[in-house]
Design an enzyme around this catalytic site. Structure first.
Site, PDB file in Angstrom:
ATOM      1  N   GLU A  11      60.997 -65.740 -14.331  1.00  0.00           N
ATOM      2  CA  GLU A  11      60.210 -66.564 -15.270  1.00  0.00           C
ATOM      3  C   GLU A  11      59.304 -65.639 -16.087  1.00  0.00           C
ATOM      4  O   GLU A  11      58.973 -64.532 -15.657  1.00  0.00           O
ATOM      5  CB  GLU A  11      59.352 -67.567 -14.486  1.00  0.00           C
ATOM      6  N   HIS A  25      74.944 -65.486 -38.752  1.00  0.00           N
ATOM      7  CA  HIS A  25      76.409 -65.453 -38.610  1.00  0.00           C
ATOM      8  C   HIS A  25      77.128 -66.344 -39.628  1.00  0.00           C
ATOM      9  O   HIS A  25      78.069 -65.924 -40.284  1.00  0.00           O
ATOM     10  CB  HIS A  25      76.793 -65.842 -37.182  1.00  0.00           C
ATOM     11  N   ASP A  83      87.822 -59.933 -40.475  1.00  0.00           N
ATOM     12  CA  ASP A  83      88.409 -61.241 -40.141  1.00  0.00           C
ATOM     13  C   ASP A  83      88.273 -62.210 -41.311  1.00  0.00           C
ATOM     14  O   ASP A  83      87.548 -61.941 -42.279  1.00  0.00           O
ATOM     15  CB  ASP A  83      87.845 -61.835 -38.835  1.00  0.00           C
ATOM     16  N   LYS A 100      92.479 -62.032 -38.233  1.00  0.00           N
ATOM     17  CA  LYS A 100      92.176 -61.856 -36.802  1.00  0.00           C
ATOM     18  C   LYS A 100      92.614 -63.092 -36.035  1.00  0.00           C
ATOM     19  O   LYS A 100      92.410 -64.218 -36.488  1.00  0.00           O
ATOM     20  CB  LYS A 100      90.663 -61.636 -36.637  1.00  0.00           C
ATOM     21  N   ARG A 154      91.874 -64.852 -32.494  1.00  0.00           N
ATOM     22  CA  ARG A 154      91.023 -64.782 -31.305  1.00  0.00           C
ATOM     23  C   ARG A 154      91.513 -65.777 -30.274  1.00  0.00           C
ATOM     24  O   ARG A 154      91.794 -66.928 -30.618  1.00  0.00           O
ATOM     25  CB  ARG A 154      89.556 -65.073 -31.676  1.00  0.00           C
ATOM     26  N   ASP A 164      80.773 -56.247 -41.177  1.00  0.00           N
ATOM     27  CA  ASP A 164      80.674 -57.344 -40.207  1.00  0.00           C
ATOM     28  C   ASP A 164      79.203 -57.626 -39.917  1.00  0.00           C
ATOM     29  O   ASP A 164      78.329 -56.793 -40.196  1.00  0.00           O
ATOM     30  CB  ASP A 164      81.431 -56.998 -38.921  1.00  0.00           C
ATOM     31  N   THR A 221      86.830 -56.484 -32.550  1.00  0.00           N
ATOM     32  CA  THR A 221      87.112 -56.887 -33.941  1.00  0.00           C
ATOM     33  C   THR A 221      87.218 -55.663 -34.846  1.00  0.00           C
ATOM     34  O   THR A 221      88.171 -55.504 -35.614  1.00  0.00           O
ATOM     35  CB  THR A 221      86.002 -57.833 -34.451  1.00  0.00           C
TER      36      THR A 221
END
Ligand code: R5P
Length: 310
Positions: free
Chosen positions: A36, A127, A172, A199, A201, A227, A235
């Protein structure tokens, strides 16, 4: 204005504070033996605008909880507004149900950020830009491609490699727009072709992908593979090998976030890739410092953003 830093990337936060010529405010982060964490703000806050710098990088969940607890502590201490600067936004890749029945983790994280009372989120090279639409609080996605492309250009100039022999390549299908954006900074115009690797996956196997096709010409070219994230490296390595098979001269990587799996640095060093340029959105551990990896700082971009110059 007050700057705070979580424990994920104190080095970057210190660089930002030094550019702004201010001190990072004092806070205590306690890590208990049962994993924690607890956050306590030590310095006084008097209805101030607070900026908290915390990447939600590995260990992602710990860094996320720290971020939430920081915000709670800042509010209790009297912060007027809290801007969370999250240079690397963990869980951003889990932004849809890739397989039926899956959680959409990015949405859950965003709900938590909003619920905890953050006023604004700033991140780098998220992303998928579509994720932006999920935020109901102000959100800014900054590109690091200006600094990355400048550095790569000067590296190529030193090696007498002309920009005419460069093939900007996406490793990709999902990264085509990203590669194009990088190219716009690199060439300072929009008139250039993009090479795309197809690509495949396996959604049932972790970190498994294959480069199954290539669209565009890489023969005798210096390929820049663009990327957002490198984790296992699969990748990039697969794309690099396919480009070399198709006659590319050499391969350079432009990857924003080095979110490495434990052996990624060894694999990069042994790979066919000549050099990878990356940023310091995630703190580089000593064991990850390898000759083939060069980090470019985004501290000035963060400082400019805080001062609203960007
Ligand atoms: C995928 O869509 C991302 O943009 C990256 O290409 C990917 O996450 C990199 O992961 P890895 O290095 O494990 O192949």
């Amino acid at each position: 204005m007050q700057i705070f830093s979580g424990s994920a990337n104190l080095k970057l936060a210190s660089e930002v504070a030094s550019i702004l010529n201010i001190q990072i405010k004092n806070a205590e982060i306690t890590k208990f033996a049962n994993s924690e964490v607890k956050v306590r703000i030590i310095d006084n806050i008097d209805n101030d605008e607070c900026f908290l710098i915390q990447s939600t990088s590995n260990p992602t969940d710990t860094h996320l909880m720290e971020l939430f607890f920081f915000c709670d502590a800042l509010k209790r201490k009297g912060a007027k507004n809290i801007t969370a600067i999250i240079p690397y936004f963990g869980y951003a890749r889990q932004n849809r149900e890739h397989l039926s029945g899956e959680c959409v983790s990015a949405n859950v994280v965003i709900k938590f950020l909003e619920a905890i009372g953050i006023s604004k989120v700033i991140t780098f090279d998220l992303h998928d830009e579509g994720t932006e639409g999920i935020f109901s609080i102000p959100f800014k996605n900054i590109s690091s491609f200006e600094v990355l492309s400048k550095k790569i250009k000067s590296y190529l100039k030193e090696k007498n490699i002309s920009t005419d022999s460069i093939a900007i390549t996406s490793p990709d299908q999902g990264g085509v727009e990203r590669a194009r954006n990088f190219g716009k900074y690199f060439f300072e115009n929009s008139d250039f072709p993009i090479v795309v690797i197809e690509k495949d996956r396996d959604q049932h196997a972790i970190h498994q992908s294959k480069a199954v096709g290539i669209y565009g010409d890489v023969k005798d070219k210096t390929v820049i593979l663009v990327d957002d994230i490198l984790t296992s490296g699969g990748t990039l390595f697969n794309a690099a090998e396919l480009c070399l098979e198709k006659g590319a001269k050499n391969i350079i990587g432009a990857v924003v976030h080095h979110d490495f799996s434990p052996d990624a640095q060894d694999k990069i060093q042994k790979s066919v890739i000549e050099k990878i340029f990356t940023t310091n959105t995630i703190e580089l551990k000593t064991e990850q410092e390898i000759p083939k990896l060069e980090e470019i700082s985004i501290a000035q971009t963060i400082a400019d953003t805080i001062l609203e110059k960007k």
